[in-house]
Design a protein around this motif. Sequence first.
Motif, PDB file in Angstrom:
ATOM      1  N   HIS A  97       0.850  -1.188   0.000  1.00  0.00           N
ATOM      2  CA  HIS A  97       0.000   0.000   0.000  1.00  0.00           C
ATOM      3  C   HIS A  97       0.891   1.246   0.000  1.00  0.00           C
ATOM      4  CE1 HIS A  97      -3.447   2.476   0.519  1.00  0.00           C
ATOM      5  NE2 HIS A  97      -3.201   2.790   1.782  1.00  0.00           N
ATOM      6  N   MET A  98       0.599   2.164  -0.913  1.00  0.00           N
ATOM      7  CA  MET A  98       1.390   3.408  -1.025  1.00  0.00           C
ATOM      8  C   MET A  98       2.890   3.102  -1.141  1.00  0.00           C
ATOM      9  SD  MET A  98      -1.082   5.819  -0.383  1.00  0.00           S
ATOM     10  CE  MET A  98      -0.431   7.294   0.337  1.00  0.00           C
ATOM     11  N   GLY A  99       3.203   2.035  -1.886  1.00  0.00           N
ATOM     12  CA  GLY A  99       4.613   1.702  -2.095  1.00  0.00           C
ATOM     13  C   GLY A  99       5.275   1.008  -0.914  1.00  0.00           C
ATOM     14  N   GLN A 100       4.513   0.708   0.138  1.00  0.00           N
ATOM     15  CA  GLN A 100       5.091   0.065   1.331  1.00  0.00           C
ATOM     16  C   GLN A 100       4.655  -1.399   1.403  1.00  0.00           C
ATOM     17  OE1 GLN A 100       7.197   1.592   3.706  1.00  0.00           O
ATOM     18  NE2 GLN A 100       7.242   3.117   2.058  1.00  0.00           N
ATOM     19  N   LEU A 101       5.621  -2.293   1.609  1.00  0.00           N
ATOM     20  CA  LEU A 101       5.320  -3.717   1.795  1.00  0.00           C
ATOM     21  C   LEU A 101       5.262  -4.036   3.276  1.00  0.00           C
ATOM     22  CD1 LEU A 101       7.632  -5.516  -0.814  1.00  0.00           C
ATOM     23  CD2 LEU A 101       5.139  -5.619  -0.740  1.00  0.00           C
ATOM     24  N   SER A 102       4.220  -4.748   3.694  1.00  0.00           N
ATOM     25  CA  SER A 102       4.156  -5.176   5.096  1.00  0.00           C
ATOM     26  C   SER A 102       3.563  -6.588   5.158  1.00  0.00           C
ATOM     27  CB  SER A 102       3.278  -4.209   5.905  1.00  0.00           C
ATOM     28  OG  SER A 102       1.996  -4.113   5.297  1.00  0.00           O
ATOM     29  N   PRO A 103       4.064  -7.417   6.087  1.00  0.00           N
ATOM     30  CA  PRO A 103       3.518  -8.775   6.205  1.00  0.00           C
ATOM     31  C   PRO A 103       2.014  -8.726   6.469  1.00  0.00           C
ATOM     32  CG  PRO A 103       5.524  -8.547   7.504  1.00  0.00           C
ATOM     33  CD  PRO A 103       5.144  -7.157   7.052  1.00  0.00           C
ATOM     34  N   THR A 105      13.584 -12.134  -2.653  1.00  0.00           N
ATOM     35  CA  THR A 105      12.514 -11.610  -1.796  1.00  0.00           C
ATOM     36  C   THR A 105      11.848 -12.771  -1.066  1.00  0.00           C
ATOM     37  OG1 THR A 105      10.335 -10.513  -1.780  1.00  0.00           O
ATOM     38  CG2 THR A 105      10.923 -11.693  -3.788  1.00  0.00           C
ATOM     39  N   PRO A 106      11.448 -12.553   0.209  1.00  0.00           N
ATOM     40  CA  PRO A 106      10.746 -13.610   0.938  1.00  0.00           C
ATOM     41  C   PRO A 106       9.273 -13.713   0.507  1.00  0.00           C
ATOM     42  CG  PRO A 106      10.926 -11.651   2.316  1.00  0.00           C
ATOM     43  CD  PRO A 106      11.684 -11.353   1.042  1.00  0.00           C
ATOM     44  N   LEU A 107       8.814 -12.720  -0.233  1.00  0.00           N
ATOM     45  CA  LEU A 107       7.395 -12.611  -0.577  1.00  0.00           C
ATOM     46  C   LEU A 107       6.942 -13.785  -1.463  1.00  0.00           C
ATOM     47  CD1 LEU A 107       5.810  -9.266  -1.620  1.00  0.00           C
ATOM     48  CD2 LEU A 107       5.431 -11.248  -3.053  1.00  0.00           C
ATOM     49  N   GLU A 108       5.774 -14.366  -1.127  1.00  0.00           N
ATOM     50  CA  GLU A 108       5.237 -15.475  -1.938  1.00  0.00           C
ATOM     51  C   GLU A 108       3.812 -15.207  -2.421  1.00  0.00           C
ATOM     52  OE1 GLU A 108       7.812 -19.132   0.017  1.00  0.00           O
ATOM     53  OE2 GLU A 108       5.863 -18.648   0.894  1.00  0.00           O
ATOM     54  N   GLY A 109       3.170 -14.236  -1.804  1.00  0.00           N
ATOM     55  CA  GLY A 109       1.842 -13.806  -2.238  1.00  0.00           C
ATOM     56  C   GLY A 109       1.642 -12.389  -1.731  1.00  0.00           C
ATOM     57  N   CYS A 110       0.926 -11.555  -2.495  1.00  0.00           N
ATOM     58  CA  CYS A 110       0.783 -10.161  -2.053  1.00  0.00           C
ATOM     59  C   CYS A 110      -0.514  -9.549  -2.558  1.00  0.00           C
ATOM     60  CB  CYS A 110       1.970  -9.342  -2.558  1.00  0.00           C
ATOM     61  SG  CYS A 110       1.995  -7.643  -1.928  1.00  0.00           S
ATOM     62  N   PHE A 111      -1.244  -8.932  -1.648  1.00  0.00           N
ATOM     63  CA  PHE A 111      -2.427  -8.131  -2.005  1.00  0.00           C
ATOM     64  C   PHE A 111      -1.952  -6.705  -2.236  1.00  0.00           C
ATOM     65  CE2 PHE A 111      -3.977 -11.463   0.911  1.00  0.00           C
ATOM     66  CZ  PHE A 111      -4.903 -12.089   0.080  1.00  0.00           C
ATOM     67  N   VAL A 112      -2.260  -6.170  -3.403  1.00  0.00           N
ATOM     68  CA  VAL A 112      -1.745  -4.853  -3.778  1.00  0.00           C
ATOM     69  C   VAL A 112      -2.893  -3.860  -3.876  1.00  0.00           C
ATOM     70  CG1 VAL A 112      -0.272  -3.614  -5.413  1.00  0.00           C
ATOM     71  CG2 VAL A 112      -0.030  -6.083  -5.167  1.00  0.00           C
ATOM     72  N   ARG A 113      -2.674  -2.665  -3.317  1.00  0.00           N
ATOM     73  CA  ARG A 113      -3.657  -1.589  -3.478  1.00  0.00           C
ATOM     74  C   ARG A 113      -2.986  -0.407  -4.162  1.00  0.00           C
ATOM     75  NH1 ARG A 113      -5.475  -1.059   2.516  1.00  0.00           N
ATOM     76  NH2 ARG A 113      -6.443   0.862   1.812  1.00  0.00           N
ATOM     77  N   ASP A 114      -3.807   0.464  -4.748  1.00  0.00           N
ATOM     78  CA  ASP A 114      -3.344   1.694  -5.415  1.00  0.00           C
ATOM     79  C   ASP A 114      -2.216   1.459  -6.439  1.00  0.00           C
ATOM     80  OD1 ASP A 114      -1.936   2.706  -2.279  1.00  0.00           O
ATOM     81  OD2 ASP A 114      -0.843   1.707  -3.864  1.00  0.00           O
ATOM     82  N   ASN A 115      -2.393   0.503  -7.295  1.00  0.00           N
ATOM     83  CA  ASN A 115      -1.358   0.124  -8.261  1.00  0.00           C
ATOM     84  C   ASN A 115      -2.088  -0.534  -9.418  1.00  0.00           C
ATOM     85  OD1 ASN A 115       0.675  -1.831  -9.430  1.00  0.00           O
ATOM     86  ND2 ASN A 115       1.956  -0.918  -7.853  1.00  0.00           N
ATOM     87  N   PRO A 116      -1.517  -0.606 -10.625  1.00  0.00           N
ATOM     88  CA  PRO A 116      -2.209  -1.382 -11.659  1.00  0.00           C
ATOM     89  C   PRO A 116      -2.443  -2.828 -11.221  1.00  0.00           C
ATOM     90  CG  PRO A 116      -0.275  -0.284 -12.603  1.00  0.00           C
ATOM     91  CD  PRO A 116      -0.270   0.012 -11.142  1.00  0.00           C
ATOM     92  N   LEU A 117      -1.615  -3.335 -10.300  1.00  0.00           N
ATOM     93  CA  LEU A 117      -1.765  -4.721  -9.826  1.00  0.00           C
ATOM     94  C   LEU A 117      -2.735  -4.801  -8.666  1.00  0.00           C
ATOM     95  CD1 LEU A 117       2.032  -5.591  -9.749  1.00  0.00           C
ATOM     96  CD2 LEU A 117       0.379  -6.396 -11.434  1.00  0.00           C
ATOM     97  N   ALA A 133       8.145  -4.690 -10.748  1.00  0.00           N
ATOM     98  CA  ALA A 133       9.538  -4.347 -10.414  1.00  0.00           C
ATOM     99  C   ALA A 133       9.593  -3.192  -9.421  1.00  0.00           C
ATOM    100  CB  ALA A 133      10.307  -3.986 -11.688  1.00  0.00           C
ATOM    101  N   GLU A 134       8.660  -2.255  -9.574  1.00  0.00           N
ATOM    102  CA  GLU A 134       8.633  -1.067  -8.709  1.00  0.00           C
ATOM    103  C   GLU A 134       8.235  -1.403  -7.277  1.00  0.00           C
ATOM    104  OE1 GLU A 134       6.198   2.763  -9.646  1.00  0.00           O
ATOM    105  OE2 GLU A 134       7.487   2.295 -11.357  1.00  0.00           O
ATOM    106  N   MET A 135       7.314  -2.356  -7.118  1.00  0.00           N
ATOM    107  CA  MET A 135       6.774  -2.593  -5.770  1.00  0.00           C
ATOM    108  C   MET A 135       7.447  -3.740  -5.021  1.00  0.00           C
ATOM    109  SD  MET A 135       3.511  -4.983  -5.925  1.00  0.00           S
ATOM    110  CE  MET A 135       4.239  -5.629  -4.447  1.00  0.00           C
ATOM    111  N   ILE A 136       8.198  -4.627  -5.721  1.00  0.00           N
ATOM    112  CA  ILE A 136       8.672  -5.844  -5.077  1.00  0.00           C
ATOM    113  C   ILE A 136       9.854  -5.604  -4.127  1.00  0.00           C
ATOM    114  CG2 ILE A 136      10.225  -6.590  -6.938  1.00  0.00           C
ATOM    115  CD1 ILE A 136       7.867  -8.980  -5.150  1.00  0.00           C
ATOM    116  N   GLY A 137      10.569  -4.506  -4.308  1.00  0.00           N
ATOM    117  CA  GLY A 137      11.629  -4.170  -3.354  1.00  0.00           C
ATOM    118  C   GLY A 137      12.922  -4.933  -3.542  1.00  0.00           C
ATOM    119  N   CYS A 138      13.131  -5.512  -4.738  1.00  0.00           N
ATOM    120  CA  CYS A 138      14.415  -6.153  -5.039  1.00  0.00           C
ATOM    121  C   CYS A 138      14.665  -6.010  -6.536  1.00  0.00           C
ATOM    122  CB  CYS A 138      14.406  -7.642  -4.637  1.00  0.00           C
ATOM    123  SG  CYS A 138      13.305  -8.653  -5.642  1.00  0.00           S
ATOM    124  N   ALA A 139      15.865  -6.336  -6.973  1.00  0.00           N
ATOM    125  CA  ALA A 139      16.185  -6.208  -8.401  1.00  0.00           C
ATOM    126  C   ALA A 139      15.349  -7.202  -9.214  1.00  0.00           C
ATOM    127  CB  ALA A 139      17.667  -6.481  -8.620  1.00  0.00           C
TER     128      ALA A 139
END
Length: 328
Positions: free
Chosen positions: A89-95, A198-210, A258-264
């Motif tokens: 949300h707003m470019g911030q990733l949180s568990p 990235t440790p991320l395996e699933g993500c709910f995204v808001r305010d993004n095309p995704l 690429a913009e939201m995942i927080g890694c290369a």
Amino acid sequence: MNAPIAIIGTGLAGLSAAQTLSAAGLDIQLFDKSRGSGGRMASKRSDAGSLDMGAQYFTARDRRFVEAVQQWQARGWVAEWNPQLYNSHMGQLSPSPDEQTRWVGTPRMSAITRALLGALPVRFSCRITEVFRGEQHWTLQDAEGCSHGPFSSVIIATPAPQATALLAAAPKLASTAASVIMDPTWAVALGFTSALDTPLEGCFVRDNPLDWLARNRSKPGRDTNLDTWVLHASSGWSRQHLDMPKEQVIEHLHGAFAEMIGCAVPEPAFSLAHRWLYARPAGAHQWGALADADLGLYACGDWCLSGRVEGAWLSGQEAARRLLEHRQ
């Protein structure tokens, strides 16, 4: 000798109804415009292995569906998926604190519908365009101009916009189906030769095309040599870019990812896009299924209930229940 029952659509709703009617000893004939079963639970075979491009997972809340899922688990058709879940949300990733049990088909989502279909009689690559009634029986017409029938009853298990045209013989049911708005979703799969850091395996995204992304290898039973990800665009973005060429959709969603995942994120070694025109109903309804029992015409699907996988299964059960009730 009763004429068989036609079921149009081999997604979960149609197969849920088919199983129940077949178990009650009735003859059925299934039709589907696609080359295989599954509808929005279908998996796409690709150079990067099998990919769930539609339904990503499902939950079970209703007691009847919980029991069905437990049986599927015992038969090895489904397994629990416990991903490292995040919110963006707003470019911030949180568990994500979400702890509900999520299920997936194994080794792919379409394993469920394939197992439910079993040996039931089905005609694939057969798009039914018209359903009409003679004096006593129903006849179906397909896009090639061929007729199928006679049938004693017809169950239409397609998305609401497609069901509307097939329900012409029952104007009230047709207008109910026509009132349902279904949202589109662009789905993109990306495969990388080396695993993203990235440790991320699933993500709910808001305010993004995704609005959702999943790491394929985190699901049980998936076998892939690439690190594949499935991205779903939001309904709003998908509607605005409905006719965008697939290459541009891939480029756009790859950029957002690429913009939201927080890694290369390098260029993918593999990419694929699929447009779901009727991905999900925009709202929930309480119809269960639509029925004109005297005519012998029924409609079911996730759009008759919650729009979820569970809703599709329950709606198919309800259509079968009403049909059986009327025959007694």
